[in-house]
Design a protein around this motif. Structure first.
Motif, PDB file in Angstrom:
ATOM      1  N   LEU A 177       0.897  -0.970  -0.038  1.00  0.00           N
ATOM      2  CA  LEU A 177       0.201  -0.002   0.096  1.00  0.00           C
ATOM      3  C   LEU A 177       0.881   1.313  -0.062  1.00  0.00           C
ATOM      4  O   LEU A 177       1.963   1.309   0.748  1.00  0.00           O
ATOM      5  CB  LEU A 177      -0.881   0.092   1.256  1.00  0.00           C
ATOM      6  N   GLY A 178       0.597   2.193  -1.056  1.00  0.00           N
ATOM      7  CA  GLY A 178       1.403   3.265  -1.078  1.00  0.00           C
ATOM      8  C   GLY A 178       2.645   3.174  -1.789  1.00  0.00           C
ATOM      9  O   GLY A 178       3.299   4.443  -2.311  1.00  0.00           O
ATOM     10  N   GLN A 179       3.043   2.280  -2.505  1.00  0.00           N
ATOM     11  CA  GLN A 179       4.063   1.914  -3.121  1.00  0.00           C
ATOM     12  C   GLN A 179       3.934   2.339  -4.642  1.00  0.00           C
ATOM     13  O   GLN A 179       2.784   2.099  -4.970  1.00  0.00           O
ATOM     14  CB  GLN A 179       4.559   0.481  -3.326  1.00  0.00           C
ATOM     15  N   PRO A 180       4.682   2.919  -5.211  1.00  0.00           N
ATOM     16  CA  PRO A 180       4.336   3.655  -6.551  1.00  0.00           C
ATOM     17  C   PRO A 180       4.114   2.337  -7.773  1.00  0.00           C
ATOM     18  O   PRO A 180       5.056   1.140  -7.634  1.00  0.00           O
ATOM     19  CB  PRO A 180       5.521   4.128  -7.133  1.00  0.00           C
ATOM     20  N   VAL A 181       3.008   2.184  -8.255  1.00  0.00           N
ATOM     21  CA  VAL A 181       2.929   1.021  -8.904  1.00  0.00           C
ATOM     22  C   VAL A 181       3.954   0.911  -9.963  1.00  0.00           C
ATOM     23  O   VAL A 181       4.097  -0.351 -10.495  1.00  0.00           O
ATOM     24  CB  VAL A 181       1.409   1.156  -9.513  1.00  0.00           C
ATOM     25  N   SER A 182       4.488   1.764 -10.456  1.00  0.00           N
ATOM     26  CA  SER A 182       5.516   1.510 -11.781  1.00  0.00           C
ATOM     27  C   SER A 182       6.685   0.952 -11.219  1.00  0.00           C
ATOM     28  O   SER A 182       7.242  -0.034 -11.715  1.00  0.00           O
ATOM     29  CB  SER A 182       5.961   2.883 -12.306  1.00  0.00           C
ATOM     30  N   GLN A 183       7.254   1.183  -9.899  1.00  0.00           N
ATOM     31  CA  GLN A 183       8.358   0.558  -9.356  1.00  0.00           C
ATOM     32  C   GLN A 183       8.091  -0.894  -9.087  1.00  0.00           C
ATOM     33  O   GLN A 183       8.954  -1.794  -9.411  1.00  0.00           O
ATOM     34  CB  GLN A 183       8.549   1.293  -7.983  1.00  0.00           C
ATOM     35  N   TYR A 184       6.880  -1.142  -8.719  1.00  0.00           N
ATOM     36  CA  TYR A 184       6.375  -2.750  -8.516  1.00  0.00           C
ATOM     37  C   TYR A 184       6.478  -3.427 -10.065  1.00  0.00           C
ATOM     38  O   TYR A 184       6.836  -4.465  -9.982  1.00  0.00           O
ATOM     39  CB  TYR A 184       5.155  -2.649  -7.986  1.00  0.00           C
ATOM     40  N   VAL A 185       5.695  -2.946 -10.979  1.00  0.00           N
ATOM     41  CA  VAL A 185       5.653  -3.589 -12.243  1.00  0.00           C
ATOM     42  C   VAL A 185       7.162  -4.041 -12.949  1.00  0.00           C
ATOM     43  O   VAL A 185       7.435  -4.831 -13.427  1.00  0.00           O
ATOM     44  CB  VAL A 185       4.962  -2.829 -13.177  1.00  0.00           C
ATOM     45  N   LEU A 186       7.850  -2.812 -12.567  1.00  0.00           N
ATOM     46  CA  LEU A 186       9.427  -2.763 -13.096  1.00  0.00           C
ATOM     47  C   LEU A 186      10.138  -4.069 -12.504  1.00  0.00           C
ATOM     48  O   LEU A 186      10.924  -4.583 -12.938  1.00  0.00           O
ATOM     49  CB  LEU A 186      10.108  -1.595 -13.207  1.00  0.00           C
ATOM     50  N   LYS A 187       9.848  -4.152 -11.135  1.00  0.00           N
ATOM     51  CA  LYS A 187      10.581  -5.222 -10.305  1.00  0.00           C
ATOM     52  C   LYS A 187      10.157  -6.510 -10.822  1.00  0.00           C
ATOM     53  O   LYS A 187      10.851  -7.476 -10.838  1.00  0.00           O
ATOM     54  CB  LYS A 187      10.326  -4.887  -8.881  1.00  0.00           C
ATOM     55  N   MET A 188       9.085  -6.758 -11.026  1.00  0.00           N
ATOM     56  CA  MET A 188       8.141  -8.077 -11.511  1.00  0.00           C
ATOM     57  C   MET A 188       8.818  -8.337 -13.229  1.00  0.00           C
ATOM     58  O   MET A 188       9.035  -9.543 -13.187  1.00  0.00           O
ATOM     59  CB  MET A 188       6.694  -7.834 -11.313  1.00  0.00           C
ATOM     60  N   LYS A 189       8.796  -7.653 -13.664  1.00  0.00           N
ATOM     61  CA  LYS A 189       9.242  -7.511 -15.116  1.00  0.00           C
ATOM     62  C   LYS A 189      10.731  -7.919 -15.250  1.00  0.00           C
ATOM     63  O   LYS A 189      11.292  -8.818 -15.678  1.00  0.00           O
ATOM     64  CB  LYS A 189       9.284  -6.122 -15.792  1.00  0.00           C
ATOM     65  N   GLY A 190      11.547  -7.236 -13.976  1.00  0.00           N
ATOM     66  CA  GLY A 190      13.036  -7.865 -13.928  1.00  0.00           C
ATOM     67  C   GLY A 190      13.078  -9.413 -13.392  1.00  0.00           C
ATOM     68  O   GLY A 190      14.114  -9.770 -14.239  1.00  0.00           O
ATOM     69  N   TYR A 191      11.970  -9.827 -12.653  1.00  0.00           N
ATOM     70  CA  TYR A 191      12.291 -11.159 -12.278  1.00  0.00           C
ATOM     71  C   TYR A 191      11.916 -11.992 -13.431  1.00  0.00           C
ATOM     72  O   TYR A 191      12.447 -13.136 -13.649  1.00  0.00           O
ATOM     73  CB  TYR A 191      11.223 -11.451 -11.221  1.00  0.00           C
ATOM     74  N   LEU A 192      11.137 -11.601 -14.108  1.00  0.00           N
ATOM     75  CA  LEU A 192      10.561 -12.448 -15.469  1.00  0.00           C
ATOM     76  C   LEU A 192      11.438 -12.705 -16.608  1.00  0.00           C
ATOM     77  O   LEU A 192      11.848 -13.481 -17.186  1.00  0.00           O
ATOM     78  CB  LEU A 192       9.124 -11.798 -16.203  1.00  0.00           C
ATOM     79  N   ASP A 193      12.395 -11.199 -16.652  1.00  0.00           N
ATOM     80  CA  ASP A 193      13.459 -11.350 -17.748  1.00  0.00           C
ATOM     81  C   ASP A 193      14.621 -12.233 -17.163  1.00  0.00           C
ATOM     82  O   ASP A 193      15.136 -12.825 -18.144  1.00  0.00           O
ATOM     83  CB  ASP A 193      13.923  -9.851 -17.924  1.00  0.00           C
ATOM     84  N   GLN A 194      14.683 -12.132 -15.771  1.00  0.00           N
ATOM     85  CA  GLN A 194      15.857 -13.042 -15.274  1.00  0.00           C
ATOM     86  C   GLN A 194      15.576 -14.643 -15.374  1.00  0.00           C
ATOM     87  O   GLN A 194      16.397 -15.325 -15.652  1.00  0.00           O
ATOM     88  CB  GLN A 194      15.975 -12.802 -13.748  1.00  0.00           C
ATOM     89  N   LEU A 195      14.053 -14.818 -15.213  1.00  0.00           N
ATOM     90  CA  LEU A 195      13.818 -16.467 -15.490  1.00  0.00           C
ATOM     91  C   LEU A 195      13.833 -16.975 -16.768  1.00  0.00           C
ATOM     92  O   LEU A 195      14.400 -17.885 -17.003  1.00  0.00           O
ATOM     93  CB  LEU A 195      12.378 -16.529 -14.974  1.00  0.00           C
TER      94      LEU A 195
END
Length: 242
Positions: free
Chosen positions: A104-122
Motif C-alpha cells: 500500500l502506497g508503493q508506486p505502481v510503476s516501481q512494482y511492475v518494473l521489479k516484477m518484469k525484472g524477475y520475469l526477464d531473469q527467469l
C-alpha cells in the motif's frame, strides 16, 4: 546489459547463434570433393570466430581452461561448470518473484518494473513464462487499492502485454483517492490519533487545543486577625482573646 546478452545479440545479427546449439561435424575425409571440404572449412572458421568472441568476455582462468575448445564444446563445458550455480540462481529468483507484493502506497510503476525484472531473469535462465501468465501474476499481487481495476480487467478480458498493463496501471494510479494522514494529538494528558481533513490544516475533534491543563484552585486567603471572629476560651466573649 551483461556480456552474455551482448554476445547473443552479436551472434544473432551475424546468423551464428546456431553454432552454440549444434556441434561441429567431423572433418571431411580426404576423398571428399571440394564442395564438402569448403563447407566444413566454412563451418569450422565460424565456430572459431564464435569461440574467440566468447573467450574475449571471460576471466583469465576460464580462458586458460577453455582455450582449445570450439564454440559448441565450450558452451557445454560452461553449462557443466556452472549448472549448480545456475540452479541456485533460479531458486533465489523464483523465491523473490513469488514474495514480491505490491505494498500500500508503493508506486505502481516501481512494482511492475521489479516484477518484469524477475520475469526477464527467469527467461535468461531458460525458464521463460508466457506473456499472459506474467501479466496475471502481476495483477494477482497488486494491493487492494487496485481491486476494482483487476475486476474490470478480468471482466473485459483485455489481454494486454506487460508494457501495456504498465501504462494502464500508471493511469489508474492517478485516479486513486489520496490518503489522509493521521496525526497524534495530546488531550488531557493522553496521546490520541486523529485524521486531518485535506486542505483544512485542522484536526477533527471537539477540543480546539491540543492540550488543556487543569486549573489549580487557589487556597483561601488568610485572615489578618484570627481572634476578631473567635470567642475567648477563658471568658467566652467574641472578639476577645486572652
Amino acid at each position: 546489459m551483461t556480456s552474455n546478452a551482448i554476445q547473443s545479440i552479436v551472434l544473432k545479427s551475424e546468423r551464428k547463434l546456431h553454432h552454440l546449439e549444434n556441434p561441429l561435424p567431423e572433418a571431411s575425409p580426404e576423398t571428399a570433393n571440394a564442395t564438402v571440404h569448403n563447407a566444413y572449412t566454412k563451418q569450422y572458421n565460424q565456430q572459431l570466430e564464435v569461440a574467440c568472441l566468447m573467450l574475449a568476455s571471460m576471466t583469465y582462468e576460464l580462458q586458460r581452461n577453455l582455450m582449445d575448445y570450439n564454440a559448441y564444446d565450450m558452451i557445454e563445458e560452461l553449462k557443466t561448470m556452472f549448472q549448480q550455480q545456475a540452479e541456485q540462481e533460479l531458486f533465489e529468483t523464483v523465491k523473490a518473484f513469488h514474495a514480491c507484493k505490491h505494498e500500500l502506497g508503493q508506486p505502481v510503476s516501481q512494482y511492475v518494473l521489479k516484477m518484469k525484472g524477475y520475469l526477464d531473469q527467469l527467461e535468461c535462465l531458460g525458464y521463460a513464462m508466457p506473456p499472459v501468465f506474467g501479466v496475471h501474476l502481476i495483477l494477482t499481487s497488486l494491493s487492494k487499492d487496485y481491486d476494482g481495476f483487476v475486476m474490470n480487467y478480468n471482466m473485459h478480458s483485455m489481454g494486454k502485454t506487460i508494457p501495456e498493463l504498465h501504462a494502464m496501471l500508471k493511469q489508474a494510479e492517478k485516479g486513486l483517492p489520496k490518503k489522509t494522514p493521521a496525526v497524534l494529538t495530546i488531550k488531557e494528558g493522553k496521546i490520541q490519533k486523529r485524521k486531518v481533513q485535506a486542505g483544512s490544516g485542522k484536526a477533527k475533534g471537539k477540543s480546539k487545543q491540543a492540550y488543556t491543563p487543569k486549573k489549580k484552585i487557589p487556597p483561601p486567603a488568610k485572615k489578618e486577625h484570627p481572634a476578631k471572629d473567635m470567642s475567648c476560651h477563658h471568658c467566652g466573649q467574641i472578639g476577645h482573646w486572652r
